[in-house]
Design a protein around this motif. Sequence first.
Motif, PDB file in Angstrom:
ATOM      1  N   LYS A  41       0.827  -1.215   0.000  1.00 24.75           N
ATOM      2  CA  LYS A  41       0.000   0.000   0.000  1.00 24.75           C
ATOM      3  C   LYS A  41       0.854   1.255   0.000  1.00 24.75           C
ATOM      4  N   LYS A  44       2.351   1.811  -3.408  1.00 27.10           N
ATOM      5  CA  LYS A  44       1.384   2.292  -4.408  1.00 27.10           C
ATOM      6  C   LYS A  44       0.971   3.740  -4.143  1.00 27.10           C
ATOM      7  N   THR A 172      -5.274  -6.445  -8.328  1.00 23.11           N
ATOM      8  CA  THR A 172      -5.346  -5.799  -9.646  1.00 23.11           C
ATOM      9  C   THR A 172      -4.130  -6.114 -10.511  1.00 23.11           C
ATOM     10  N   THR A 175       0.898  -4.331  -8.324  1.00 21.99           N
ATOM     11  CA  THR A 175       2.126  -4.624  -7.566  1.00 21.99           C
ATOM     12  C   THR A 175       3.017  -5.575  -8.356  1.00 21.99           C
ATOM     13  N   THR A 292       2.864  -8.569   1.663  1.00 20.87           N
ATOM     14  CA  THR A 292       2.324  -7.266   1.249  1.00 20.87           C
ATOM     15  C   THR A 292       1.472  -6.604   2.338  1.00 20.87           C
TER      16      THR A 292
HETATM   17  C1  PLP Z   1      -2.260  -7.002   1.458  1.00 21.15           C
HETATM   18  C2  PLP Z   1      -2.374  -6.939  -0.028  1.00 21.15           C
HETATM   19  N1  PLP Z   1      -1.620  -7.768  -0.761  1.00 21.15           N
HETATM   20  C3  PLP Z   1      -1.689  -7.785  -2.106  1.00 21.15           C
HETATM   21  C4  PLP Z   1      -2.547  -6.939  -2.785  1.00 21.15           C
HETATM   22  C5  PLP Z   1      -2.610  -7.010  -4.268  1.00 21.15           C
HETATM   23  O1  PLP Z   1      -2.122  -5.849  -4.893  1.00 21.15           O
HETATM   24  P1  PLP Z   1      -2.484  -5.504  -6.379  1.00 21.15           P
HETATM   25  O2  PLP Z   1      -3.882  -4.980  -6.408  1.00 21.15           O
HETATM   26  O3  PLP Z   1      -1.502  -4.449  -6.740  1.00 21.15           O
HETATM   27  O4  PLP Z   1      -2.349  -6.731  -7.198  1.00 21.15           O
HETATM   28  C6  PLP Z   1      -3.356  -6.053  -2.056  1.00 21.15           C
HETATM   29  C7  PLP Z   1      -4.282  -5.130  -2.720  1.00 21.15           C
HETATM   30  O5  PLP Z   1      -3.907  -4.097  -3.106  1.00 21.15           O
HETATM   31  C8  PLP Z   1      -3.267  -6.046  -0.641  1.00 21.15           C
HETATM   32  O6  PLP Z   1      -4.022  -5.221   0.119  1.00 21.15           O
END
Ligand code: PLP
Length: 303
Positions: A41, A44, A172, A175, A292
């Motif tokens: 987060k 991004k 999405t 990442t 993440t």
């Molecule tokens: C904890 C976590 N991991 C992974 C993701 C996946 O990210 P992305 O939407 O960029 O694929 C998210 C959503 O953004 C998330 O909150």
Amino acid sequence: MSLTFLPPNIQPIQSLIAQQIGMELSVLRLDNMHPLVNGNKWFKLKYNLLEAQQRNLTTLLTFGGAYSNHIFATAAAGNLLGFRTIGMIRGEERLPLNPTLSFAVQQGMQIFYLDRQKYRQRHTAELQAELQQRFGNVFIIPEGGGNLNGVRGCMEIVNNAAFDTVCVACGTGTTLAGIILSLTKSQRAIGFPVLKGGEFLKSDVDNWLKNYLASGLPVAHEEIASWQLICNYHMGGYAKVNDELLQFQQQFTQEQGIPLDYVYTAKMFYGVMDLLKQGFFPKGDRILLIHTGGLQGNIQRRD
Ligand SMILES: Cc1ncc(COP(=O)(O)O)c(C=O)c1O
């Protein structure tokens, strides 16, 4: 832009199977960089907040579901960095507010609701113009921080760490796209969609890569690293769980001392450990799993 972060640390996973086949398995702990603004987060948000600052815009407006990690992080980052924040939440108001939205409001975020039909228009110029008119001159960040600024920030996640394979959970795919762009040709990235039917992300990630490379934003390498999606660890769909996943999550945390969230990271970690047992990874592979964050979501289960 000044938030104080702990440098993300890389923690080895103790795995007997990995040891037996001479593999290195480690976790990049983005979850503990900062108590409130962490995980993918922050990466991004970073260039979105810088752009808002450069354009002298002091209000951030963004979108998310009622349990959104992005709403949580935007509210906290806005509060810490002196931005006013507005959250457009999908669906109807439900009182009392759940812990994610209560936290956002405590951080000063103003919350408004968009019915599901209106929410679907969140990317349209019409709705964005309507919101600009309603709230004044605001800096709009898409849901989840999913834009080229988001991709750019995610290029800083792996930060030249010496691994062969980098694994990340995907919503999405923003990442994953940033990670792919940061890797060298000899490395590879694997994305684990947490939504059912995640194959659709293939073209989304391709588009992120194409659009980023066409944007003139800084690039790390001329050639794109190889990447793939593994789509069969969604456990029934977004935020769905089964007993096996919950048991894995609990056991992993007990054994490794690493908490996982059940929406994103537990599914990816489960997938990697399962693939390891199946002999999917080449012998000697050095694998980096990206934690993440998203742990704020663990205190509440979705309906
Ligand atoms: C904890 C976590 N991991 C992974 C993701 C996946 O990210 P992305 O939407 O960029 O694929 C998210 C959503 O953004 C998330 O909150």
